[in-house]
Enzyme design. Structure first.
Site: not given
Lengths: 317, 336
Positions: B71, B140
């Protein structure tokens, strides 16, 4: 290489040296505040590398970037004014020493998070390919950045996507005050290129011609074959990490030993030995550069402070 | 052209597709967004949520770029590409992954324009998902826009309907500043009326989702649906609630919120993020500062509790704000 280009390289190195000496002087006088990371000792890296690219290629650097900005041709007075935090600074006084940016010369700035700008260079390479252009990107950073995750992520992406980026580590042997050998497993860092299946090479950063030649080859590969390169350029900073660092972590003997490799002194000797430039011409050049640097300081001193309303400008478009 | 019912996810797809058709500098970067694991481009699965399914066929793999799980590398690359002429739309699959690339958002995307004296621009969009309720546990399920709201230089959108999604995302892509788009994963399949053609909703403009006169409920993202449900239930108590959806979290449409609060004299703010330094408390502080004299009751916030998101379905249900909690909090405003 023709003599004119050799003389120009020398002139640029000397300009950087004298500019930085003056910046140090201004810092000591309290005219420049905050951080100030000098490039003294490393001049051959920026000058040699930037001599190997075209005007429309990109350069991006860390917070030790005064030299790179001078080498791409940014006006010394605009840089000095930025160091002073004045309204006429190249970044309107909002960036300071670490954030010189010159859009006109495709100089994408000085960045002050170690390694933080390396992914940006990768993205610029992506944009070049996407738009079908043949420019290249020179991305300069220090040895400390090689230990950051983004260095490795970026080399992986650049190799995977075949990006025209040359990653140039200016290894001055100290990440702040910690020696590379105490910070890096596998300090022969150019070998790390192998892990990403791209060319990696060791370069003598005190030899401007060697830098120019090896960066030049990497530039050719990047421009014509879209192959990125990682270069470890071994250099040395004669001053501390920043103006506030007395560099107590290394001995005087070590520094004196390194000063024998001074890229400006050795290059001058070469130019004299080869009859390219006479002692008188060097004197003239010194005078000319002194005038430029003095004028830069005068310009910075006389420039206005940025007004309060500028605080709120440039946050958003 | 007609307006028809499509899902929130289809609204995202329409926004991306129309901007990509209109502007060749718009590109997509993200994990698995194109072919992902498959070798056949046409069969691309378009990421775990399938949002970009079919895009590689229309736009090609140069524009729909599968990225490694890296990322910081690809978010940073988007920043670099944006400074030199592209308009990247990057997908950060879950906003929980912020930790892996925060430097690129906090110190690069958000800072370049300012520290370079206005000479650099970063026209990129970071699309990411928020929200608990899918039993995805602590890493998450978070709702982290409040962290981003602390960073000057970013713009933040949190659409709650398919209509808002399409119009705000198109505006975000056309905007010359970095915009973070918080998509709530529990409303991805919610349907709503959306015009077929392209349209924009200006950033920084709130929307009154239900007009009312007795109390203001300011609600963000999925909390808008919960608040509308609570407002319906409040009618049986003869309470007429106004539901205000800021839609853009920064710049924040203070005027619309304050106007509503001045009218009703009571306010409850509903925000799925944890309470400390949250958007809810930020809005509460603005109201306390600018509308104190109009208030008939204390400003109340309904947030998730200050805990990580638990996995256990029963615990996760306790964790989330819901229409009943909102209803009870509003009712507490009317006790004298």
């Amino acid at each position: 290489m023709d003599s004119e280009k050799l003389i120009e390289m020398y002139r640029q190195m000397l300009l950087i040296r004298r500019f930085e000496e003056k910046a140090a002087e201004m810092y000591m006088m309290g005219k420049i505040g905050g951080f100030c990371h000098l490039y003294i000792g490393q001049e051959a890296v920026a000058v040699g590398a930037i001599a190997a690219i075209r005007k429309d290629d990109y350069v991006i650097a860390s917070y030790r970037e005064h030299g790179h900005a001078l080498a791409v041709g940014t006006e010394p007075r605009r840089i000095m004014a930025e160091l002073f935090g004045k309204a006429t600074g190249i970044s309107r006084g909002k960036g300071g020493s670490m954030h010189i940016f010159d859009a006109e010369r495709n100089f994408l700035g000085g960045h002050a998070i170690v390694g933080g700008h390396i992914p940006l260079a990768t993205g610029v390479g992506f944009a070049i390919n996407y738009e079908g252009k043949d420019q290249v990107v020179l991305c300069f950073f220090g040895d400390g950045a090689v230990n950051t995750g983004v260095f490795h992520e970026s080399l992986n992406l650049a190799s995977l996507w075949k990006l025209p980026v040359i990653y140039i580590c200016e290894n001055n042997f100290y990440g702040m005050g910690t020696a590379v050998t105490r910070a890096m497993a596998g300090p022969e860092m150019y070998l790390k290129a192998k892990a990403y299946d791209i060319p990696g090479e060791l370069v003598d950063g005190m030899n401007v011609l060697e830098v120019w030649e090896k960066v030049g080859k990497a530039v050719e590969r990047a421009r014509h074959e879209k192959i990125p390169t990682f270069l470890e350029v071994r250099t040395y900073r004669f001053r501390g990490h920043s103006m506030s660092d007395p560099a107590l972590y290394r001995t005087k003997e070590e520094v004196n030993e390194q000063r024998k490799r001074d890229p400006i002194v050795t290059f001058k000797q070469k130019l004299i030995a080869e009859g390219i430039l006479s002692e008188e011409k060097f004197e003239e050049m010194e005078k000319e550069i002194k005038a430029i640097v003095d004028e830069a300081v005068e310009f910075a001193e006389k420039s206005p402070e940025p007004p309060e309303e500028w605080l709120y400008e440039d946050v958003y478009a | 052209m007609a307006t028809r019912e499509i899902t929130y996810q289809q609204a995202i797809q329409e926004a991306l597709r129309s901007e990509m058709r209109a502007d060749p500098t718009v590109i997509l970067l993200g994990e698995d967004i194109a072919g992902g694991a498959t070798t056949v481009d046409e069969d691309a699965w378009g990421g775990p949520l399938g949002t970009t399914r079919g895009f590689i066929k229309e736009f090609g793999k140069e524009r729909v770029r599968d990225c490694p799980i890296s990322e910081a590398g690809f978010v940073g690359a988007a920043v670099g590409a944006a400074t030199t002429g592209l308009r990247p739309v990057v997908e950060l699959m879950y906003n929980d992954f912020l930790g892996t690339c925060l430097d690129q958002i906090l110190n690069q995307a958000a800072k370049l324009r300012y520290m370079f004296g206005g000479k650099a621009k970063v026209p990129m969009v970071l699309r990411t998902t928020i929200g608990a309720g899918l039993r995805k546990a602590s890493q998450h399920s978070q709702t982290l826009y409040s962290i981003f709201a602390h960073i000057p230089g970013l713009k933040l959108i949190a659409p709650s309907t398919p209509y808002d999604m399409k119009g705000l995302l198109i505006s975000a892509i056309r905007d010359d500043d970095p915009v973070v788009d918080f998509e709530h994963k529990l409303i991805y399949w919610k349907k709503g009326p959306v015009p077929e053609e392209s349209y924009t909703i200006p950033l920084g403009k709130a929307d009154i989702k239900r007009p009312g006169k007795d109390v203001t409920i300011v609600a963000i993202s999925r909390m808008v649906d919960f608040s509308l449900e609570a407002a319906n239930k409040l009618t049986s108590e003869r309470i007429d609630a106004e539901v205000v959806d800021p839609r853009t979290l920064w710049p924040l449409d203070e005027a619309t919120i304050l106007e509503s609060v001045k009218k009703t004299g009571k306010v409850v703010i509903v925000d799925e993020s944890t309470p400390n330094c949250s958007m809810a408390r930020n809005i509460a502080a603005i109201i306390a500062d600018k509308a104190f004299d109009y208030l008939d009751a204390p400003v109340k916030c309904v947030n998730a509790p200050p805990t990580p998101v638990p996995f256990s379905p029963s615990l996760e249900d306790f964790y989330l704000p819901n229409p009943d909690k909102i209803f009870k909090t509003v009712m507490s405003q009317f006790k004298d």
